[in-house]
Design a protein around this motif. Structure first.
Motif, PDB file in Angstrom:
ATOM      1  N   THR A 233       8.691  -4.382 -13.928  1.00 57.92           N
ATOM      2  CA  THR A 233       7.835  -3.127 -14.224  1.00 57.92           C
ATOM      3  C   THR A 233       6.776  -3.764 -15.111  1.00 57.92           C
ATOM      4  N   GLY A 234       5.978  -3.008 -15.165  1.00 57.62           N
ATOM      5  CA  GLY A 234       4.401  -3.549 -15.896  1.00 57.62           C
ATOM      6  C   GLY A 234       4.607  -3.838 -17.369  1.00 57.62           C
ATOM      7  N   ALA A 235       5.533  -2.830 -17.927  1.00 57.51           N
ATOM      8  CA  ALA A 235       6.204  -3.137 -19.321  1.00 57.51           C
ATOM      9  C   ALA A 235       6.789  -4.454 -19.384  1.00 57.51           C
ATOM     10  N   HIS A 236       7.693  -5.089 -18.662  1.00 57.62           N
ATOM     11  CA  HIS A 236       8.212  -6.032 -18.666  1.00 57.62           C
ATOM     12  C   HIS A 236       7.200  -7.330 -18.572  1.00 57.62           C
ATOM     13  N   GLN A 237       6.224  -7.225 -17.601  1.00 52.52           N
ATOM     14  CA  GLN A 237       5.308  -8.325 -17.406  1.00 52.52           C
ATOM     15  C   GLN A 237       4.534  -8.322 -18.462  1.00 52.52           C
ATOM     16  N   ASP A 238       4.016  -7.240 -19.328  1.00 50.84           N
ATOM     17  CA  ASP A 238       3.198  -7.492 -20.412  1.00 50.84           C
ATOM     18  C   ASP A 238       3.974  -8.165 -21.510  1.00 50.84           C
ATOM     19  N   LEU A 239       5.190  -8.116 -22.006  1.00 53.55           N
ATOM     20  CA  LEU A 239       6.171  -8.596 -22.593  1.00 53.55           C
ATOM     21  C   LEU A 239       6.077  -9.990 -22.208  1.00 53.55           C
ATOM     22  N   LEU A 240       6.433 -10.316 -21.037  1.00 52.71           N
ATOM     23  CA  LEU A 240       6.437 -11.711 -20.785  1.00 52.71           C
ATOM     24  C   LEU A 240       5.247 -12.230 -20.882  1.00 52.71           C
ATOM     25  N   ARG A 241       4.184 -11.832 -20.682  1.00 55.72           N
ATOM     26  CA  ARG A 241       2.570 -12.533 -20.911  1.00 55.72           C
ATOM     27  C   ARG A 241       2.685 -12.663 -22.436  1.00 55.72           C
ATOM     28  N   LEU A 242       2.721 -11.820 -23.265  1.00 53.82           N
ATOM     29  CA  LEU A 242       2.953 -11.987 -24.684  1.00 53.82           C
ATOM     30  C   LEU A 242       3.506 -13.208 -25.001  1.00 53.82           C
ATOM     31  N   TYR A 243       4.892 -13.111 -24.538  1.00 45.87           N
ATOM     32  CA  TYR A 243       5.927 -14.196 -24.924  1.00 45.87           C
ATOM     33  C   TYR A 243       5.211 -15.370 -24.305  1.00 45.87           C
TER      34      TYR A 243
END
Length: 156
Positions: A52-62
């Motif tokens: 999902t886009g939300a998980h990818q955004d969190l992973l990018r922040l991480y």
């Protein structure tokens, strides 16, 4: 009303949802260090974990924060004891330690949100069962060179 009698093979078979066997690629605009972190995390999870886009955004922040924290740790490690003793450098060193602490807490929070930590994957009951089933001593064949004969331990 249901059909009477035996079901045909076509009725028994259920369509299988196609699974993706590929991991999510890192965004192209990330730095090489961030891409290495992305690939390390994505390869340690099942395919589709970050679909999902939300998980990818969190992973990018991480990845961004993990890279920043690694750079900050390098700066902290490069500080000498003489430089830390200096008043101006010492204050900057303390600020770097404070920022590193914040980055660490943020990384832990992001990892929990993405369900990367063990705590987010186990219920307290399952964790208790795993702890109970984990042997506390070493394996019988790993006895550090000592052997037991007639109930008495002998060192070689």
């Amino acid at each position: 009303m249901t059909k009477r009698g035996r079901k045909s093979a076509a009725e028994i078979l259920t369509p299988i949802r196609p699974l993706t066997d590929r991991h999510q690629p890192a965004p192209a605009d990330m730095t090489p260090a961030q891409i290495r972190i992305w690939e390390h995390i994505v390869s340690s999870e099942p395919p589709g974990w970050f679909a999902t886009g939300a998980h990818q955004d969190l992973l990018r922040l991480y990845c961004e924060h993990a890279s920043s924290r690694a750079d900050l740790q390098t700066l902290i490690d490069d500080c000498s004891a003489e430089a830390i003793a200096c008043e101006n450098t010492g204050a900057a060193f303390l600020r770097m330690l404070t920022v590193r602490d914040r980055e660490t807490k943020l990384l832990a929070s992001l990892a929990r949100q993405m369900r990367l930590t063990h705590q987010s994957r186990y219920t307290p009951q399952a964790a208790g069962t795993a702890e109970r089933n984990n042997p506390t001593g070493g394996r019988p064949w790993e006895n550090n060179g000592a052997y037991i004969s007639n109930g008495t331990s002998h060192d070689p």
